[in-house]
Design a protein around this motif. Structure first.
Motif, mmCIF file in Angstrom:
data_model
loop_
_atom_site.group_PDB
_atom_site.id
_atom_site.type_symbol
_atom_site.label_atom_id
_atom_site.label_comp_id
_atom_site.label_asym_id
_atom_site.label_seq_id
_atom_site.Cartn_x
_atom_site.Cartn_y
_atom_site.Cartn_z
ATOM 1 N N ARG A 141 -25.921 -35.968 42.162
ATOM 2 C CA ARG A 141 -26.873 -34.960 41.704
ATOM 3 C C ARG A 141 -27.641 -35.432 40.466
ATOM 4 O O ARG A 141 -28.044 -36.583 40.392
ATOM 5 C CB ARG A 141 -26.160 -33.621 41.504
ATOM 6 C CG ARG A 141 -25.514 -33.119 42.820
ATOM 7 C CD ARG A 141 -25.027 -31.694 42.722
ATOM 8 N NE ARG A 141 -24.407 -31.257 43.965
ATOM 9 C CZ ARG A 141 -25.066 -30.771 45.006
ATOM 10 N NH1 ARG A 141 -26.379 -30.651 44.974
ATOM 11 N NH2 ARG A 141 -24.406 -30.387 46.100
ATOM 12 N N SER A 142 -27.882 -34.547 39.499
ATOM 13 C CA SER A 142 -28.758 -34.894 38.373
ATOM 14 C C SER A 142 -28.223 -36.063 37.556
ATOM 15 O O SER A 142 -28.985 -36.929 37.126
ATOM 16 C CB SER A 142 -28.962 -33.672 37.469
ATOM 17 O OG SER A 142 -29.824 -32.741 38.078
ATOM 18 N N GLU A 143 -26.896 -36.082 37.342
ATOM 19 C CA GLU A 143 -26.337 -37.201 36.590
ATOM 20 C C GLU A 143 -26.537 -38.515 37.333
ATOM 21 O O GLU A 143 -26.864 -39.536 36.727
ATOM 22 C CB GLU A 143 -24.839 -36.968 36.328
ATOM 23 C CG GLU A 143 -24.536 -35.911 35.292
ATOM 24 C CD GLU A 143 -24.525 -34.500 35.851
ATOM 25 O OE1 GLU A 143 -24.187 -33.571 35.107
ATOM 26 O OE2 GLU A 143 -24.861 -34.322 37.052
ATOM 27 N N GLY A 144 -26.336 -38.489 38.642
ATOM 28 C CA GLY A 144 -26.535 -39.698 39.419
ATOM 29 C C GLY A 144 -27.971 -40.181 39.367
ATOM 30 O O GLY A 144 -28.240 -41.380 39.194
ATOM 31 N N LEU A 145 -28.922 -39.239 39.504
ATOM 32 C CA LEU A 145 -30.335 -39.603 39.419
ATOM 33 C C LEU A 145 -30.671 -40.141 38.036
ATOM 34 O O LEU A 145 -31.456 -41.084 37.897
ATOM 35 C CB LEU A 145 -31.197 -38.384 39.741
ATOM 36 C CG LEU A 145 -31.135 -37.875 41.181
ATOM 37 C CD1 LEU A 145 -31.792 -36.507 41.291
ATOM 38 C CD2 LEU A 145 -31.791 -38.865 42.138
#
Length: 425
Positions: A141-145
């Motif tokens: 999710r956002s952390e991965g992106l």
């Protein structure tokens, strides 16, 4: 001319004036408030508002804020928090690489990074993740992106100059193809990323906009040119000790300079509106009637640029001029906590488009209710607004609480299913 639109006489019967009027957080808040008051009197086709749930929701947000930030020293809700995923101090590595540069040059690089990373930060979908070799951790999710875009930036993916990888420039963006971004983000048949092509299109259009405005972004077309436009450095090695910028001025410049990059076909005449959508119940003068603006990614970007300006020695004023972010974590919190209720529970099973009236109204109610929730959260924590602006309430906060509830109720999925092109959600 004022950036916040509060004392600006505009001809809203003309497309340019109407578009300018809709590019302010004053318009976002006023129109969101219209839809909230309408829903409160039972006139919404989609939602019921339960004001009696606000106190309990604020208590949950306050408790989570204390858990996450026991000293209540809460940073801004920004992309830089995602760059800290997994407890890794990635900024220290970037600081070391940028150390030979003067403060304005460091600020330009950090603005470059933040801007391109935010534009890549729409919903990744439930099946994608990024494995970081250096930490041995996997992020979704956002952390991965955030972590994926961080490493893509450090690897020079967005630079056209191999000798200067730590930059984003127009030529680098215009040459980006889906295959290169897919490789950098570890996308495969078994690791699919929602909206990959939409993200590449957005970055390519960003490259076109940067190249077309050298007066803003410099001869190379770098996002960091915003720093030079908004702040006049005192020579090559320092910043004026009294340098100040208003948060809304950053947002306004982004909206003026980048309004043409958004794929959404929302226009008045020939004026692109971006993250601004039709809702028949929204009142407004002239051609602005029926339009509900949000500018979510532009505001998320503005929140994410505040720290690079501050790190360069610039004082940032008026952070609370920005609104809460109308996306599926903050909006999901309000649905999952019972502040908002769907009139027909079956609507949650349908797939929705960003321009559907239900989605537009959900986002508007989110903006207005976050403004009401924030002072209750501060009161629960005993913290004044000056110490805890809305940007910190979001971080503490509402976004994290929305994620916790989504995880508990649906394994992390949002409460409404919205088809994403990788640019709005």
């Amino acid at each position: 001319m004022t950036f916040d639109g509060t004392s600006l006489a505009l001809d809203t019967n003309r497309a340019e004036g109407a578009a300018t009027a809709l590019r302010t957080t004053t318009a976002v808040r006023a129109r969101a408030r219209q839809l909230l008051e309408r829903a409160r009197v039972g006139a919404s086709r989609w939602f019921v508002v339960h004001d009696d749930a606000l106190q309990a929701t604020a208590a949950d947000v306050a408790a989570l804020t204390r858990q996450r930030y026991p000293d209540l020293k809460i940073p801004f809700h920004s992309r830089w928090r995602h760059f800290e995923a997994g407890g890794v101090d990635r900024k220290a590595e970037l600081d070391a690489q940028l150390a030979p540069l003067d403060p304005p040059a460091r600020a330009r690089a950090m603005i470059d990074l933040a801007l391109v990373s935010v534009l890549l930060d729409a919903g990744a979908g439930p099946d994608w993740s990024y494995a970081e070799a250096a930490s041995g951790q996997r992020f979704a999710r956002s952390e991965g992106l955030g972590v994926a875009s961080w490493h893509a930036f450090l690897g020079g993916l967005f630079s056209s100059d191999a000798q200067h990888p730590l930059q984003v420039d127009a030529a680098g963006l215009r040459g980006l193809v889906p295959e290169r971004l897919a490789q950098a983000f570890q996308v495969s048949a078994s690791n699919p990323l929602v909206g990959l092509e939409g993200r590449v299109l957005l970055l390519r259009k960003l490259g076109e906009a940067l190249a077309a405005q050298p007066e803003v972004f410099g001869p190379q077309g770098r996002p960091g040119g915003l720093f030079d436009m908004l702040i006049a450095p005192l020579g090559p090695t320092g910043i004026a000790p009294t340098a100040t910028v208003a948060a809304h001025d950053i947002l306004s410049q982004l909206l003026m300079s980048l309004s043409g990059i958004w794929p959404a076909q929302n226009v008045i005449g020939t004026q692109p509106l971006g993250d601004c959508w039709r809702h028949e119940a929204v009142a407004g003068p002239g051609l602005t009637a029926g339009w509900m603006p949000f500018h979510k990614l532009s505001q998320w970007l503005t929140y994410s640029l505040l720290e690079p300006f501050q790190w360069a020695g610039v004082h940032v004023d008026g952070v609370d001029a920005l609104t809460g972010l109308p996306e599926y974590r903050n909006g999901g919190l309000l649905l999952d906590a019972g502040v908002l209720e769907l009139r027909d529970p079956a609507l949650a099973a349908r797939s929705w488009q960003p321009g559907d009236e239900l989605v537009v109204e959900w986002r508007a109610l989110t903006v207005a209710l976050l403004d009401e929730l924030a002072p209750i959260v501060r009161a629960q924590l005993g913290v004044p607004a000056a110490q805890m602006p809305l940007a910190c309430v979001l971080e503490g906060g509402t976004w994290a609480a929305g994620r916790v509830l989504a995880q508990r109720l649906r394994g992390g999925l949002p409460p409404l299913n919205i088809a994403s092109d990788g640019t709005v959600f």
